[in-house]
Design a protein around this motif. Structure first.
Motif, PDB file in Angstrom:
ATOM      1  N   MET A  34       0.844  -1.195   0.000  1.00 56.58           N
ATOM      2  CA  MET A  34       0.000   0.000   0.000  1.00 56.58           C
ATOM      3  C   MET A  34       0.876   1.241   0.000  1.00 56.58           C
ATOM      4  SD  MET A  34      -3.129  -0.992   2.574  1.00 56.58           S
ATOM      5  CE  MET A  34      -4.184   0.317   1.920  1.00 56.58           C
ATOM      6  N   GLY A  35       0.350   2.294  -0.585  1.00 58.14           N
ATOM      7  CA  GLY A  35       1.155   3.496  -0.658  1.00 58.14           C
ATOM      8  C   GLY A  35       0.326   4.754  -0.783  1.00 58.14           C
ATOM      9  N   TRP A  36       0.971   5.853  -0.525  1.00 60.23           N
ATOM     10  CA  TRP A  36       0.383   7.176  -0.709  1.00 60.23           C
ATOM     11  C   TRP A  36       1.093   7.866  -1.868  1.00 60.23           C
ATOM     12  CZ3 TRP A  36      -3.939   8.804   1.609  1.00 60.23           C
ATOM     13  CH2 TRP A  36      -4.341   8.174   2.788  1.00 60.23           C
ATOM     14  N   PHE A  37       0.295   8.445  -2.739  1.00 61.56           N
ATOM     15  CA  PHE A  37       0.796   9.231  -3.859  1.00 61.56           C
ATOM     16  C   PHE A  37       0.166  10.616  -3.780  1.00 61.56           C
ATOM     17  CE2 PHE A  37       2.876   5.992  -6.476  1.00 61.56           C
ATOM     18  CZ  PHE A  37       2.429   4.841  -5.864  1.00 61.56           C
ATOM     19  N   ARG A  38       0.802  11.571  -4.400  1.00 53.97           N
ATOM     20  CA  ARG A  38       0.213  12.909  -4.437  1.00 53.97           C
ATOM     21  C   ARG A  38       0.400  13.513  -5.822  1.00 53.97           C
ATOM     22  NH1 ARG A  38       4.289  16.048  -0.203  1.00 53.97           N
ATOM     23  NH2 ARG A  38       6.158  16.078  -1.536  1.00 53.97           N
ATOM     24  N   GLN A  39      -0.491  14.416  -6.130  1.00 61.35           N
ATOM     25  CA  GLN A  39      -0.456  15.039  -7.449  1.00 61.35           C
ATOM     26  C   GLN A  39      -0.867  16.499  -7.344  1.00 61.35           C
ATOM     27  OE1 GLN A  39      -3.377  13.674 -10.338  1.00 61.35           O
ATOM     28  NE2 GLN A  39      -1.887  13.897 -12.009  1.00 61.35           N
ATOM     29  N   VAL A  40      -0.116  17.336  -8.004  1.00 59.77           N
ATOM     30  CA  VAL A  40      -0.496  18.736  -8.140  1.00 59.77           C
ATOM     31  C   VAL A  40      -0.920  18.956  -9.574  1.00 59.77           C
ATOM     32  CG1 VAL A  40       1.010  19.503  -6.282  1.00 59.77           C
ATOM     33  CG2 VAL A  40       1.883  19.453  -8.639  1.00 59.77           C
ATOM     34  N   PRO A  41      -1.750  19.950  -9.829  1.00 58.65           N
ATOM     35  CA  PRO A  41      -2.238  20.182 -11.196  1.00 58.65           C
ATOM     36  C   PRO A  41      -1.093  20.343 -12.191  1.00 58.65           C
ATOM     37  CG  PRO A  41      -3.502  21.472  -9.643  1.00 58.65           C
ATOM     38  CD  PRO A  41      -2.376  20.863  -8.863  1.00 58.65           C
ATOM     39  N   GLY A  42      -1.212  19.636 -13.302  1.00 57.53           N
ATOM     40  CA  GLY A  42      -0.220  19.751 -14.360  1.00 57.53           C
ATOM     41  C   GLY A  42       0.965  18.825 -14.217  1.00 57.53           C
ATOM     42  N   LYS A  43       1.013  18.057 -13.136  1.00 59.44           N
ATOM     43  CA  LYS A  43       2.137  17.135 -12.922  1.00 59.44           C
ATOM     44  C   LYS A  43       1.629  15.722 -12.702  1.00 59.44           C
ATOM     45  CE  LYS A  43       5.447  20.477 -11.058  1.00 59.44           C
ATOM     46  NZ  LYS A  43       6.439  20.744  -9.967  1.00 59.44           N
ATOM     47  N   ALA A  47       5.184   9.352  -5.822  1.00 53.96           N
ATOM     48  CA  ALA A  47       5.120   8.401  -4.714  1.00 53.96           C
ATOM     49  C   ALA A  47       5.626   9.080  -3.449  1.00 53.96           C
ATOM     50  CB  ALA A  47       5.953   7.167  -5.035  1.00 53.96           C
ATOM     51  N   VAL A  48       4.809   9.086  -2.413  1.00 58.34           N
ATOM     52  CA  VAL A  48       5.159   9.728  -1.153  1.00 58.34           C
ATOM     53  C   VAL A  48       5.727   8.711  -0.166  1.00 58.34           C
ATOM     54  CG1 VAL A  48       4.272  11.024   0.820  1.00 58.34           C
ATOM     55  CG2 VAL A  48       3.403  11.490  -1.488  1.00 58.34           C
ATOM     56  N   ALA A  49       5.008   7.626   0.017  1.00 58.25           N
ATOM     57  CA  ALA A  49       5.437   6.595   0.967  1.00 58.25           C
ATOM     58  C   ALA A  49       4.751   5.284   0.647  1.00 58.25           C
ATOM     59  CB  ALA A  49       5.103   7.014   2.400  1.00 58.25           C
ATOM     60  N   THR A  50       5.446   4.183   0.900  1.00 53.56           N
ATOM     61  CA  THR A  50       4.857   2.867   0.694  1.00 53.56           C
ATOM     62  C   THR A  50       5.105   1.991   1.913  1.00 53.56           C
ATOM     63  OG1 THR A  50       6.848   2.057  -0.419  1.00 53.56           O
ATOM     64  CG2 THR A  50       5.088   2.931  -1.818  1.00 53.56           C
ATOM     65  N   LEU A  51       4.220   1.017   2.085  1.00 53.85           N
ATOM     66  CA  LEU A  51       4.323   0.077   3.204  1.00 53.85           C
ATOM     67  C   LEU A  51       4.022  -1.316   2.681  1.00 53.85           C
ATOM     68  CD1 LEU A  51       4.510  -0.619   6.234  1.00 53.85           C
ATOM     69  CD2 LEU A  51       2.089  -0.025   6.416  1.00 53.85           C
ATOM     70  N   ASP A  52       4.980  -2.226   2.868  1.00 56.15           N
ATOM     71  CA  ASP A  52       4.817  -3.578   2.368  1.00 56.15           C
ATOM     72  C   ASP A  52       4.239  -4.487   3.459  1.00 56.15           C
ATOM     73  OD1 ASP A  52       7.017  -5.319   0.033  1.00 56.15           O
ATOM     74  OD2 ASP A  52       4.912  -5.629   0.556  1.00 56.15           O
ATOM     75  N   SER A  53       3.834  -5.673   3.065  1.00 54.42           N
ATOM     76  CA  SER A  53       3.250  -6.625   4.014  1.00 54.42           C
ATOM     77  C   SER A  53       4.233  -7.019   5.111  1.00 54.42           C
ATOM     78  CB  SER A  53       2.800  -7.881   3.267  1.00 54.42           C
ATOM     79  OG  SER A  53       1.691  -7.612   2.454  1.00 54.42           O
ATOM     80  N   ASP A  54       5.532  -6.974   4.806  1.00 53.74           N
ATOM     81  CA  ASP A  54       6.532  -7.349   5.802  1.00 53.74           C
ATOM     82  C   ASP A  54       6.925  -6.186   6.698  1.00 53.74           C
ATOM     83  OD1 ASP A  54       9.428  -7.295   3.509  1.00 53.74           O
ATOM     84  OD2 ASP A  54       8.000  -5.748   4.125  1.00 53.74           O
ATOM     85  N   GLY A  55       6.236  -5.050   6.532  1.00 58.79           N
ATOM     86  CA  GLY A  55       6.487  -3.893   7.376  1.00 58.79           C
ATOM     87  C   GLY A  55       7.517  -2.923   6.834  1.00 58.79           C
ATOM     88  N   ARG A  56       8.151  -3.287   5.737  1.00 57.50           N
ATOM     89  CA  ARG A  56       9.169  -2.401   5.167  1.00 57.50           C
ATOM     90  C   ARG A  56       8.516  -1.161   4.601  1.00 57.50           C
ATOM     91  NH1 ARG A  56      12.319  -1.445   0.494  1.00 57.50           N
ATOM     92  NH2 ARG A  56      10.839  -2.598  -0.789  1.00 57.50           N
ATOM     93  N   THR A  57       9.109  -0.007   4.884  1.00 58.08           N
ATOM     94  CA  THR A  57       8.580   1.265   4.414  1.00 58.08           C
ATOM     95  C   THR A  57       9.599   1.957   3.512  1.00 58.08           C
ATOM     96  OG1 THR A  57       9.437   2.424   6.355  1.00 58.08           O
ATOM     97  CG2 THR A  57       7.174   1.610   6.488  1.00 58.08           C
ATOM     98  N   MET A  92      -3.253  16.826  -4.084  1.00 61.64           N
ATOM     99  CA  MET A  92      -4.282  15.811  -3.873  1.00 61.64           C
ATOM    100  C   MET A  92      -3.543  14.529  -3.523  1.00 61.64           C
ATOM    101  SD  MET A  92      -7.569  15.236  -3.957  1.00 61.64           S
ATOM    102  CE  MET A  92      -8.401  16.299  -5.126  1.00 61.64           C
ATOM    103  N   TYR A  93      -3.923  13.926  -2.416  1.00 59.78           N
ATOM    104  CA  TYR A  93      -3.264  12.716  -1.946  1.00 59.78           C
ATOM    105  C   TYR A  93      -4.146  11.506  -2.238  1.00 59.78           C
ATOM    106  CZ  TYR A  93       0.443  15.283   0.383  1.00 59.78           C
ATOM    107  OH  TYR A  93       1.537  16.075   0.645  1.00 59.78           O
ATOM    108  N   TYR A  94      -3.519  10.479  -2.810  1.00 65.03           N
ATOM    109  CA  TYR A  94      -4.225   9.265  -3.185  1.00 65.03           C
ATOM    110  C   TYR A  94      -3.619   8.064  -2.462  1.00 65.03           C
ATOM    111  CZ  TYR A  94      -5.899  12.036  -7.150  1.00 65.03           C
ATOM    112  OH  TYR A  94      -6.477  12.998  -7.937  1.00 65.03           O
ATOM    113  N   CYS A  95      -4.475   7.137  -2.133  1.00 63.94           N
ATOM    114  CA  CYS A  95      -4.067   5.864  -1.566  1.00 63.94           C
ATOM    115  C   CYS A  95      -4.132   4.810  -2.671  1.00 63.94           C
ATOM    116  CB  CYS A  95      -5.018   5.515  -0.430  1.00 63.94           C
ATOM    117  SG  CYS A  95      -4.769   3.908   0.304  1.00 63.94           S
ATOM    118  N   ALA A  96      -3.149   3.924  -2.708  1.00 64.09           N
ATOM    119  CA  ALA A  96      -3.114   2.892  -3.731  1.00 64.09           C
ATOM    120  C   ALA A  96      -2.690   1.565  -3.120  1.00 64.09           C
ATOM    121  CB  ALA A  96      -2.154   3.284  -4.849  1.00 64.09           C
ATOM    122  N   ALA A  97      -3.066   0.478  -3.775  1.00 63.76           N
ATOM    123  CA  ALA A  97      -2.714  -0.855  -3.284  1.00 63.76           C
ATOM    124  C   ALA A  97      -2.485  -1.793  -4.451  1.00 63.76           C
ATOM    125  CB  ALA A  97      -3.828  -1.394  -2.393  1.00 63.76           C
ATOM    126  N   ARG A  98      -1.682  -2.829  -4.187  1.00 62.52           N
ATOM    127  CA  ARG A  98      -1.463  -3.854  -5.199  1.00 62.52           C
ATOM    128  C   ARG A  98      -1.114  -5.159  -4.508  1.00 62.52           C
ATOM    129  NH1 ARG A  98       4.309  -1.635  -7.617  1.00 62.52           N
ATOM    130  NH2 ARG A  98       5.693  -2.895  -6.315  1.00 62.52           N
TER     131      ARG A  98
END
Length: 124
Positions: A34-43, A47-57, A92-98
């Protein structure tokens, strides 16, 4: 159906703090990156931060030491604690998962699920 819902976006003064949350529902896979992404207009999405199942950030250099990503132990609610915020954090901050590991390919296009976003505005 997998669903991601972000909350917590707000307007804050520079130097202030904010905590974003993202609830993941309908996810049945064992592993999740899982991770947080952010976007400003025109860009593109950053990727801001990610967190894996094993706890690695992993953090973008611009937020290291100021932001902390975490996840509730009993569910898939992801958090992003933001401190000492700066005007350049406005986005704008978005949450994502895979379903695959966070170890490689951290661009948003490699994530399977994306939330609707929550706006963060930092005023100086």
């Amino acid at each position: 159906q997998v669903n991601l819902v972000e909350s917590g976006g707000d307007s804050v003064q520079a130097g202030g703090s904010l905590r974003l949350s993202c609830r993941l529902s309908g996810y049945t896979y064992y592993r999740v990156c899982m991770g947080w992404f952010r976007q400003v207009p025109g860009k593109g999405h950053e990727a801001v931060a990610t967190l894996d199942s094993d706890g690695r950030t992993d953090y973008a250099d611009s937020v290291k030491g100021r932001f902390t990503i975490s996840k509730d132990k009993h569910d898939h609610t992801l958090h992003l604690q933001m401190r000492d915020m700066k005007s350049e954090d406005t986005a704008m901050y978005y949450c994502a998962a895979r379903t695959t590991s966070c170890s490689v390919d951290l661009e948003l296009r490699y994530f399977d699920y994306l939330g609707q976003g929550t706006q963060v505005t930092v005023s100086s």
